[in-house]
Design a protein around this motif. Sequence first.
Motif, PDB file in Angstrom:
ATOM      1  N   TRP A 131     -51.294  58.568 -21.054  1.00 40.21           N
ATOM      2  CA  TRP A 131     -51.781  57.531 -21.967  1.00 40.21           C
ATOM      3  C   TRP A 131     -50.637  56.715 -22.561  1.00 40.21           C
ATOM      4  CZ3 TRP A 131     -56.340  59.400 -25.588  1.00 40.21           C
ATOM      5  CH2 TRP A 131     -57.501  59.520 -24.825  1.00 40.21           C
ATOM      6  N   LEU A 132     -49.510  57.367 -22.852  1.00 36.65           N
ATOM      7  CA  LEU A 132     -48.374  56.640 -23.415  1.00 36.65           C
ATOM      8  C   LEU A 132     -47.832  55.631 -22.411  1.00 36.65           C
ATOM      9  CD1 LEU A 132     -46.443  56.309 -25.811  1.00 36.65           C
ATOM     10  CD2 LEU A 132     -45.023  58.129 -24.825  1.00 36.65           C
ATOM     11  N   GLU A 133     -47.711  56.049 -21.160  1.00 37.32           N
ATOM     12  CA  GLU A 133     -47.248  55.123 -20.128  1.00 37.32           C
ATOM     13  C   GLU A 133     -48.261  53.996 -19.911  1.00 37.32           C
ATOM     14  OE1 GLU A 133     -46.651  57.730 -16.833  1.00 37.32           O
ATOM     15  OE2 GLU A 133     -44.869  58.693 -17.702  1.00 37.32           O
ATOM     16  N   HIS A 134     -49.534  54.334 -19.949  1.00 39.71           N
ATOM     17  CA  HIS A 134     -50.594  53.340 -19.776  1.00 39.71           C
ATOM     18  C   HIS A 134     -50.579  52.335 -20.928  1.00 39.71           C
ATOM     19  CE1 HIS A 134     -54.237  51.926 -17.892  1.00 39.71           C
ATOM     20  NE2 HIS A 134     -54.987  52.161 -18.966  1.00 39.71           N
ATOM     21  N   PHE A 135     -50.309  52.816 -22.143  1.00 39.12           N
ATOM     22  CA  PHE A 135     -50.230  51.942 -23.312  1.00 39.12           C
ATOM     23  C   PHE A 135     -49.126  50.905 -23.133  1.00 39.12           C
ATOM     24  CE2 PHE A 135     -48.278  51.119 -27.511  1.00 39.12           C
ATOM     25  CZ  PHE A 135     -49.366  50.606 -28.199  1.00 39.12           C
ATOM     26  N   GLU A 136     -47.973  51.341 -22.676  1.00 36.31           N
ATOM     27  CA  GLU A 136     -46.863  50.413 -22.485  1.00 36.31           C
ATOM     28  C   GLU A 136     -47.146  49.449 -21.343  1.00 36.31           C
ATOM     29  OE1 GLU A 136     -42.113  50.744 -23.242  1.00 36.31           O
ATOM     30  OE2 GLU A 136     -43.100  52.424 -22.237  1.00 36.31           O
ATOM     31  N   ASP A 137     -47.757  49.970 -20.269  1.00 38.18           N
ATOM     32  CA  ASP A 137     -48.105  49.106 -19.135  1.00 38.18           C
ATOM     33  C   ASP A 137     -49.082  48.012 -19.548  1.00 38.18           C
ATOM     34  OD1 ASP A 137     -46.514  50.613 -17.473  1.00 38.18           O
ATOM     35  OD2 ASP A 137     -48.169  51.785 -16.620  1.00 38.18           O
ATOM     36  N   ASN A 138     -49.924  48.301 -20.549  1.00 40.96           N
ATOM     37  CA  ASN A 138     -50.934  47.331 -20.988  1.00 40.96           C
ATOM     38  C   ASN A 138     -50.437  46.397 -22.080  1.00 40.96           C
ATOM     39  OD1 ASN A 138     -52.813  48.278 -19.168  1.00 40.96           O
ATOM     40  ND2 ASN A 138     -53.884  49.564 -20.640  1.00 40.96           N
ATOM     41  N   GLY A 139     -49.145  46.450 -22.372  1.00 39.65           N
ATOM     42  CA  GLY A 139     -48.577  45.493 -23.309  1.00 39.65           C
ATOM     43  C   GLY A 139     -48.267  46.029 -24.685  1.00 39.65           C
ATOM     44  N   GLY A 140     -48.509  47.309 -24.918  1.00 38.66           N
ATOM     45  CA  GLY A 140     -48.152  47.893 -26.198  1.00 38.66           C
ATOM     46  C   GLY A 140     -46.646  48.124 -26.285  1.00 38.66           C
ATOM     47  N   ARG A 141     -46.125  47.993 -27.476  1.00 40.03           N
ATOM     48  CA  ARG A 141     -44.696  48.221 -27.682  1.00 40.03           C
ATOM     49  C   ARG A 141     -44.490  49.661 -28.121  1.00 40.03           C
ATOM     50  NH1 ARG A 141     -40.042  45.226 -28.844  1.00 40.03           N
ATOM     51  NH2 ARG A 141     -38.575  46.183 -30.313  1.00 40.03           N
ATOM     52  N   VAL A 142     -43.626  50.396 -27.438  1.00 40.38           N
ATOM     53  CA  VAL A 142     -43.336  51.790 -27.746  1.00 40.38           C
ATOM     54  C   VAL A 142     -41.898  51.907 -28.204  1.00 40.38           C
ATOM     55  CG1 VAL A 142     -43.167  54.136 -26.836  1.00 40.38           C
ATOM     56  CG2 VAL A 142     -45.036  52.643 -26.087  1.00 40.38           C
ATOM     57  N   VAL A 143     -41.700  52.529 -29.353  1.00 37.72           N
ATOM     58  CA  VAL A 143     -40.363  52.815 -29.874  1.00 37.72           C
ATOM     59  C   VAL A 143     -40.197  54.321 -29.911  1.00 37.72           C
ATOM     60  CG1 VAL A 143     -38.791  52.594 -31.834  1.00 37.72           C
ATOM     61  CG2 VAL A 143     -40.333  50.700 -31.241  1.00 37.72           C
ATOM     62  N   ILE A 144     -39.219  54.824 -29.165  1.00 39.28           N
ATOM     63  CA  ILE A 144     -38.962  56.263 -29.119  1.00 39.28           C
ATOM     64  C   ILE A 144     -37.915  56.582 -30.175  1.00 39.28           C
ATOM     65  CG2 ILE A 144     -38.294  58.225 -27.692  1.00 39.28           C
ATOM     66  CD1 ILE A 144     -40.841  56.798 -26.743  1.00 39.28           C
ATOM     67  N   HIS A 145     -38.358  57.166 -31.253  1.00 34.60           N
ATOM     68  CA  HIS A 145     -37.435  57.473 -32.341  1.00 34.60           C
ATOM     69  C   HIS A 145     -38.150  58.329 -33.373  1.00 34.60           C
ATOM     70  CE1 HIS A 145     -34.189  57.009 -35.222  1.00 34.60           C
ATOM     71  NE2 HIS A 145     -33.524  56.238 -34.364  1.00 34.60           N
ATOM     72  N   GLY A 146     -37.488  59.323 -33.897  1.00 29.84           N
ATOM     73  CA  GLY A 146     -38.014  60.022 -35.045  1.00 29.84           C
ATOM     74  C   GLY A 146     -38.024  59.088 -36.249  1.00 29.84           C
ATOM     75  N   ILE A 147     -39.003  59.245 -37.129  1.00 30.51           N
ATOM     76  CA  ILE A 147     -39.087  58.348 -38.279  1.00 30.51           C
ATOM     77  C   ILE A 147     -39.269  59.167 -39.547  1.00 30.51           C
ATOM     78  CG2 ILE A 147     -41.577  57.994 -37.986  1.00 30.51           C
ATOM     79  CD1 ILE A 147     -41.084  55.087 -38.991  1.00 30.51           C
ATOM     80  N   THR A 148     -38.497  58.852 -40.541  1.00 26.20           N
ATOM     81  CA  THR A 148     -38.567  59.547 -41.818  1.00 26.20           C
ATOM     82  C   THR A 148     -39.382  58.719 -42.808  1.00 26.20           C
ATOM     83  OG1 THR A 148     -36.591  58.498 -42.715  1.00 26.20           O
ATOM     84  CG2 THR A 148     -36.273  60.509 -41.401  1.00 26.20           C
ATOM     85  N   GLU A 149     -39.678  59.322 -43.949  1.00 31.07           N
ATOM     86  CA  GLU A 149     -40.404  58.602 -44.980  1.00 31.07           C
ATOM     87  C   GLU A 149     -39.612  57.401 -45.472  1.00 31.07           C
ATOM     88  OE1 GLU A 149     -42.411  59.462 -49.359  1.00 31.07           O
ATOM     89  OE2 GLU A 149     -41.913  61.128 -48.031  1.00 31.07           O
ATOM     90  N   SER A 150     -38.295  57.534 -45.587  1.00 28.13           N
ATOM     91  CA  SER A 150     -37.478  56.400 -46.049  1.00 28.13           C
ATOM     92  C   SER A 150     -37.460  55.278 -45.018  1.00 28.13           C
ATOM     93  CB  SER A 150     -36.055  56.861 -46.366  1.00 28.13           C
ATOM     94  OG  SER A 150     -35.436  57.427 -45.222  1.00 28.13           O
ATOM     95  N   ASP A 151     -37.432  55.639 -43.707  1.00 31.68           N
ATOM     96  CA  ASP A 151     -37.536  54.613 -42.659  1.00 31.68           C
ATOM     97  C   ASP A 151     -38.829  53.822 -42.813  1.00 31.68           C
ATOM     98  OD1 ASP A 151     -35.161  55.409 -41.401  1.00 31.68           O
ATOM     99  OD2 ASP A 151     -36.205  56.831 -40.098  1.00 31.68           O
ATOM    100  N   LEU A 152     -39.917  54.565 -42.940  1.00 30.11           N
ATOM    101  CA  LEU A 152     -41.216  53.926 -43.003  1.00 30.11           C
ATOM    102  C   LEU A 152     -41.352  53.075 -44.264  1.00 30.11           C
ATOM    103  CD1 LEU A 152     -43.816  53.707 -41.398  1.00 30.11           C
ATOM    104  CD2 LEU A 152     -44.712  55.650 -42.691  1.00 30.11           C
ATOM    105  N   ALA A 153     -40.809  53.572 -45.369  1.00 34.01           N
ATOM    106  CA  ALA A 153     -40.885  52.823 -46.630  1.00 34.01           C
ATOM    107  C   ALA A 153     -40.206  51.461 -46.496  1.00 34.01           C
ATOM    108  CB  ALA A 153     -40.257  53.634 -47.762  1.00 34.01           C
ATOM    109  N   PHE A 154     -39.136  51.405 -45.715  1.00 32.87           N
ATOM    110  CA  PHE A 154     -38.432  50.142 -45.517  1.00 32.87           C
ATOM    111  C   PHE A 154     -39.343  49.115 -44.850  1.00 32.87           C
ATOM    112  CE2 PHE A 154     -36.015  47.332 -42.711  1.00 32.87           C
ATOM    113  CZ  PHE A 154     -35.144  46.732 -43.610  1.00 32.87           C
TER     114      PHE A 154
END
Length: 443
Positions: A131-154
């Motif tokens: 599904w992840l590969e299919h999502f990207e193939d269909n035009g979705g943007r995928v960012v591979i990265h761990g995300i912290t609460e401070s990252d998200l708050a930004f």
Amino acid sequence: MLMANLMGERTRMSPKVLIVGAGQSGLYFGHQLLNQGVDVTLITGQTSTEIRNGRTSITQFSMPFTRALEEQAKLDLWQDSAPRFDRVNMSLRPDEGPAVQFYGSLGSSQFASRVGGHAVSVDRRVKMADWLEHFEDNGGRVVIHGITESDLAFFVGRGMYDLVVIAVGAGELGALFDPDPTRFSGAHDRVATQVMLHDVAWEDSTSADVYSINGGEVFFIPVLTDEGPATSITMLANPGALLDASGIRGRSAGAVLERMQEVLRQHLPDVYERFSGATVDDLVGGAKNGVNSAIQTQFRPGVRNPVGWMAGKPVLGMADVVVTSDPVSGQGWNNSTYCAQVYADAFAAHRGAYDEAFMAAAFERFWIERGQHSAVFSEMVDGFWGGALPEHFGELIGAVMTNQTVADRWIGGFDDPADYARWMFDPAAARAYLAEAGAIPPR
């Protein structure tokens, strides 16, 4: 790198949605938004290759209605390869007296009558990676990265997205959503121990088998893995109960398998015989990589407030993040998909800001239509073994073993849990249904 990848989104046309997490709900929701022409970014900590080669999770399955949603979203990618099952065999073994044994068809629910009555289970590693590969193939943007609460708050504070959805409940992001003591999801802790094996004795490849004693449950489920069809054997128990397989010596797959065999040999010897000769060579992945096909974990079901706050702005929790269901209900993927579909429908119909009111309303619809009903499974299991079921359940148990119409409707509730409230719990409604079905209650 994370900020650079996401800052590039500022030039895109709105509305923009950020989804954190690439599980069943996050990916299903993302695909449905893509189908609406929405600009979607999804953040996940693993690539599809890492997901595919990682450790499995507790087996989930798509019941007929959920499978139909996946089909209409063009996400049923394994129609020709995934083993189907349309029947559930139940065996309830009281401490004293005869076993309660019956089977029923999943095709009896109101949903299945329209979409077909079979369920499928695909190993999460296969399903989410595809599904992840299919999502990207269909035009979705995928960012591979761990995300912290401070990252998200930004990103939330900068207003980079019209809607931020949290679809991963582990770690600090899950703590954004406060427990909601006013709602009940069948909140009983469960210890889950599981192996995936090839060549398990299988009475009927179109069925799933469930064994239950006063101390836990065992599920045999046909499942598609990256090596082809296999059998998932999942053992659930309240902590400290008979089928609690805690105390595994070491973390090897062989240790998990041997501990399951040891516990079942003692408490369910006939079930043990079904895979008594299995070794690590029989695990999916074999002796070398089978460690990824054996797991033990603990579930703590509960309900949380669907709206979390950061940088003074609301974010929306989805599926397991806000309603963690008891695994004995078998509703994990069903709840996740239903929740994602409700959110996608709400997004499509909404005009205006995706604010707290929008989020609360979307969740409330999911809770009323589906989320609250998953608790009935926990109540039935615990009530059966604790002697706390209503008096008329004795009549239902008698009917379910002698009348196939009643048995089919009981099993059909796995696909449509809300149906139990229509006929099972009120004594008058239950007896009216038994009369309609031609069942004769025991005297």
